[in-house]
Motif scaffolding. Sequence first.
Motif, PDB file in Angstrom:
ATOM      1  N   ASP A  17     -31.568  -8.955 -15.956  1.00 53.38           N
ATOM      2  CA  ASP A  17     -32.267  -7.712 -15.649  1.00 53.38           C
ATOM      3  C   ASP A  17     -33.549  -8.190 -14.975  1.00 53.38           C
ATOM      4  OD1 ASP A  17     -33.908  -5.492 -15.611  1.00 53.38           O
ATOM      5  OD2 ASP A  17     -33.392  -4.814 -17.621  1.00 53.38           O
TER       6      ASP A  17
ATOM      7  N   GLN B 218     -31.612   3.593  -8.426  1.00 55.56           N
ATOM      8  CA  GLN B 218     -32.587   2.996  -9.350  1.00 55.56           C
ATOM      9  C   GLN B 218     -31.867   1.939 -10.167  1.00 55.56           C
ATOM     10  OE1 GLN B 218     -35.240   6.910 -10.527  1.00 55.56           O
ATOM     11  NE2 GLN B 218     -35.278   5.156 -11.887  1.00 55.56           N
ATOM     12  N   GLY B 219     -32.651   1.232 -10.975  1.00 57.59           N
ATOM     13  CA  GLY B 219     -32.058   0.217 -11.856  1.00 57.59           C
ATOM     14  C   GLY B 219     -31.095   0.821 -12.859  1.00 57.59           C
ATOM     15  N   ARG B 220     -31.438   1.976 -13.408  1.00 57.18           N
ATOM     16  CA  ARG B 220     -30.587   2.552 -14.452  1.00 57.18           C
ATOM     17  C   ARG B 220     -29.232   2.978 -13.925  1.00 57.18           C
ATOM     18  NH1 ARG B 220     -34.870   6.851 -16.108  1.00 57.18           N
ATOM     19  NH2 ARG B 220     -36.107   5.126 -15.339  1.00 57.18           N
TER      20      ARG B 220
ATOM     21  N   SER C  60     -34.200  -3.013 -10.513  1.00 57.42           N
ATOM     22  CA  SER C  60     -34.935  -1.833 -10.087  1.00 57.42           C
ATOM     23  C   SER C  60     -35.851  -2.275  -8.959  1.00 57.42           C
ATOM     24  CB  SER C  60     -35.760  -1.271 -11.246  1.00 57.42           C
ATOM     25  OG  SER C  60     -36.641  -0.286 -10.740  1.00 57.42           O
TER      26      SER C  60
ATOM     27  N   PHE D 140     -34.599  -3.211 -22.292  1.00 55.43           N
ATOM     28  CA  PHE D 140     -35.507  -2.158 -21.827  1.00 55.43           C
ATOM     29  C   PHE D 140     -34.914  -0.819 -22.280  1.00 55.43           C
ATOM     30  CE2 PHE D 140     -36.988   0.716 -18.370  1.00 55.43           C
ATOM     31  CZ  PHE D 140     -38.321   0.680 -18.711  1.00 55.43           C
TER      32      PHE D 140
ATOM     33  N   LYS E 157     -39.936  -2.056  -8.871  1.00 51.28           N
ATOM     34  CA  LYS E 157     -40.847  -2.996  -9.522  1.00 51.28           C
ATOM     35  C   LYS E 157     -41.266  -4.060  -8.488  1.00 51.28           C
ATOM     36  CE  LYS E 157     -39.520  -0.527 -13.040  1.00 51.28           C
ATOM     37  NZ  LYS E 157     -38.461  -0.906 -13.950  1.00 51.28           N
TER      38      LYS E 157
ATOM     39  N   THR F  25     -34.011   2.041 -20.850  1.00 41.73           N
ATOM     40  CA  THR F  25     -32.847   2.600 -20.144  1.00 41.73           C
ATOM     41  C   THR F  25     -31.622   1.703 -20.326  1.00 41.73           C
ATOM     42  OG1 THR F  25     -33.367   1.471 -18.069  1.00 41.73           O
ATOM     43  CG2 THR F  25     -34.275   3.680 -18.348  1.00 41.73           C
TER      44      THR F  25
ATOM     45  N   GLU G  97     -27.228  -0.047 -14.181  1.00 41.97           N
ATOM     46  CA  GLU G  97     -26.871  -0.266 -15.596  1.00 41.97           C
ATOM     47  C   GLU G  97     -25.722   0.659 -16.002  1.00 41.97           C
ATOM     48  OE1 GLU G  97     -30.582   0.718 -17.463  1.00 41.97           O
ATOM     49  OE2 GLU G  97     -31.485  -1.234 -17.034  1.00 41.97           O
TER      50      GLU G  97
ATOM     51  N   ASN H 241     -40.127  -6.680 -20.313  1.00 43.41           N
ATOM     52  CA  ASN H 241     -40.975  -5.490 -20.176  1.00 43.41           C
ATOM     53  C   ASN H 241     -41.341  -4.894 -21.532  1.00 43.41           C
ATOM     54  OD1 ASN H 241     -42.243  -3.156 -19.351  1.00 43.41           O
ATOM     55  ND2 ASN H 241     -40.509  -2.300 -18.284  1.00 43.41           N
TER      56      ASN H 241
ATOM     57  N   CYS I 225     -36.001  -7.086 -12.830  1.00 43.97           N
ATOM     58  CA  CYS I 225     -37.004  -6.216 -12.204  1.00 43.97           C
ATOM     59  C   CYS I 225     -38.284  -6.951 -11.805  1.00 43.97           C
ATOM     60  CB  CYS I 225     -37.357  -5.082 -13.143  1.00 43.97           C
ATOM     61  SG  CYS I 225     -35.939  -4.077 -13.554  1.00 43.97           S
ATOM     62  N   ARG I 226     -38.736  -7.887 -12.651  1.00 42.12           N
ATOM     63  CA  ARG I 226     -40.000  -8.592 -12.367  1.00 42.12           C
ATOM     64  C   ARG I 226     -39.750 -10.089 -12.177  1.00 42.12           C
ATOM     65  NH1 ARG I 226     -40.509  -4.518 -15.702  1.00 42.12           N
ATOM     66  NH2 ARG I 226     -41.738  -2.755 -14.948  1.00 42.12           N
TER      67      ARG I 226
HETATM   68  C1  LIG Z   1     -37.659  -0.191 -14.866  1.00 38.11           C
HETATM   69  C2  LIG Z   1     -36.722  -1.043 -15.578  1.00 38.11           C
HETATM   70  C3  LIG Z   1     -35.356  -0.734 -15.633  1.00 38.11           C
HETATM   71  C4  LIG Z   1     -34.774   0.537 -15.069  1.00 38.11           C
HETATM   72  O1  LIG Z   1     -35.043   0.716 -13.729  1.00 38.11           O
HETATM   73  P1  LIG Z   1     -35.259   2.174 -13.065  1.00 38.11           P
HETATM   74  O2  LIG Z   1     -35.378   1.898 -11.614  1.00 38.11           O
HETATM   75  O3  LIG Z   1     -36.488   2.748 -13.680  1.00 38.11           O
HETATM   76  O4  LIG Z   1     -34.061   2.984 -13.395  1.00 38.11           O
HETATM   77  C5  LIG Z   1     -34.523  -1.620 -16.280  1.00 38.11           C
HETATM   78  N1  LIG Z   1     -35.012  -2.729 -16.859  1.00 38.11           N
HETATM   79  C6  LIG Z   1     -36.312  -3.060 -16.835  1.00 38.11           C
HETATM   80  C7  LIG Z   1     -36.791  -4.317 -17.475  1.00 38.11           C
HETATM   81  C8  LIG Z   1     -37.213  -2.229 -16.191  1.00 38.11           C
HETATM   82  O5  LIG Z   1     -38.511  -2.552 -16.176  1.00 38.11           O
END
Ligand SMILES: *Cc1c(COP(=O)(O)O)cnc(C)c1O
Length: 459
Positions: free
Chosen positions: A217, A102-104, A257, A127, A260, A129, A107, A188, A219-220
Amino acid sequence: MGHTFTTIIEPFRIHSVEPLRMTSEAERAKAIEDSGYNLFNLHAEDVLIDLLTDSGTGAMSRDQWAAIQHGDESYAGSPSWFRFEAAVKDLFPFRHVIPTHQGRAAEKILFAVIGGPGKIVPNNTHFDTTRANVEATGAEAVDLLIAEGHDAATIHPFKGNMDLVALERLLAQRAADIPVVFLTITNNSGGGQPVSLENIRGVSEICRRHGIAFFLDSCRFAENAWFIHEREPGQGEREIADIVREIASLADGMTMSAKKDPFGNIGGWLAVNDDALAEQCRNLLILTEGFPTYGGLAGRDLEAIAQGLKEAVHPDYLRYRIQSTAYLGNALSDAGVPVVLPIGGHAVYLDAKALLAHVAPLEYPGQALSVALYQVGGIRSCEIGSVMFGRQPDGSEKPASMELVRLAIPRRTYTQSHIDYVIEVVKAVAKDAPSLRGYRMVHEPRALRHFTARYEPIR
Ligand SMILES: *Cc1c(COP(=O)(O)O)cnc(C)c1O
């Protein structure tokens, strides 16, 4: 010839369906009480429309399910890994790609290497996490969002932008203590608001001048690139993938992550240019995630993400994605429900501070609103306010700058009639908002308390 229509067409049709379970208001009142008034504790089957998160909850495409059949579970050097790595590098040409579950996890590994007591990590907005992983090392997480980003009602095309003056000032004073500058695209925690290409270039220039690494970061990233395409002068003719590659070229690394924008149900990665940093991170990866050609993922996950990345930057999809989120947000705003404006990419954020002005911030107006949405209509949302951010590293509690309730839209999952129902429910709850009461936390875990806290209504 020349006809234009305004109905938003989902650029897909349905191939496989999942049942939704209907519940009564009385059943929901019991379920939420049993859950300690924490929506994370609910059984998902007791939820009708699940807008808790857009993370890992999207619908995979036919081509992703087909790709899963190509999953090769070799421990080392699987062809699925090479397809994954190529798909990531096609959009984000960093030298090293390190897969995580996962993203965390990305991190955690990164900050374990570069964080630590006395260090400062700036971000437009961390975010939850990300903040927790920075602070877990003893470092300080600092948010440097532009002022417009803190005000729910202010209209600005890129409310996720970093305050470049504040960044410059912090770097001038504390450069030696700053291992990395982060930028979250889209923002986010601040309403899913995008960051402009001009701002990303600005952050990159400041970091390079001070010799400090700049990480995304991301994700989006695809939604952010779409907003750049739509809103930023001179960007409307470019391909989305081309904008994404330019964003990546301005940075030294990224965390991701894959749950997303890449349409994964699980997955993530860390990517860096620096060889020595990559080696340190890979050493930690092997301790906690797995061998560097699979990280925390199965070969089939790597395949689903590789295919998902290609679909994430398709303009038909992104147009639908952003328009359909705006459809929900604008309908609520037009009905007088206070929401963060303009509407962001992946979610609509209700402004609980405005709607429940009679509930004190530390009686959690966002929590009260999200519980009411569930009780009244079976909709699960997520508080992003003083529950999520109120507990300070020094142990004190202070109100967050905004009290938001996020209605996150899973990708390609709900139809317009589901969303029309959500609009009806939110309007009904907003009408009764003056009668809603706050909550008291009766159990609080040490970190990321919003996930497992329990509450009692204040009578
Ligand atoms: C979801 C998210 C994370 C963490 O990712 P996970 O896959 O949920 O661990 C980190 N940063 C942002 C901006 C996120 O939206």
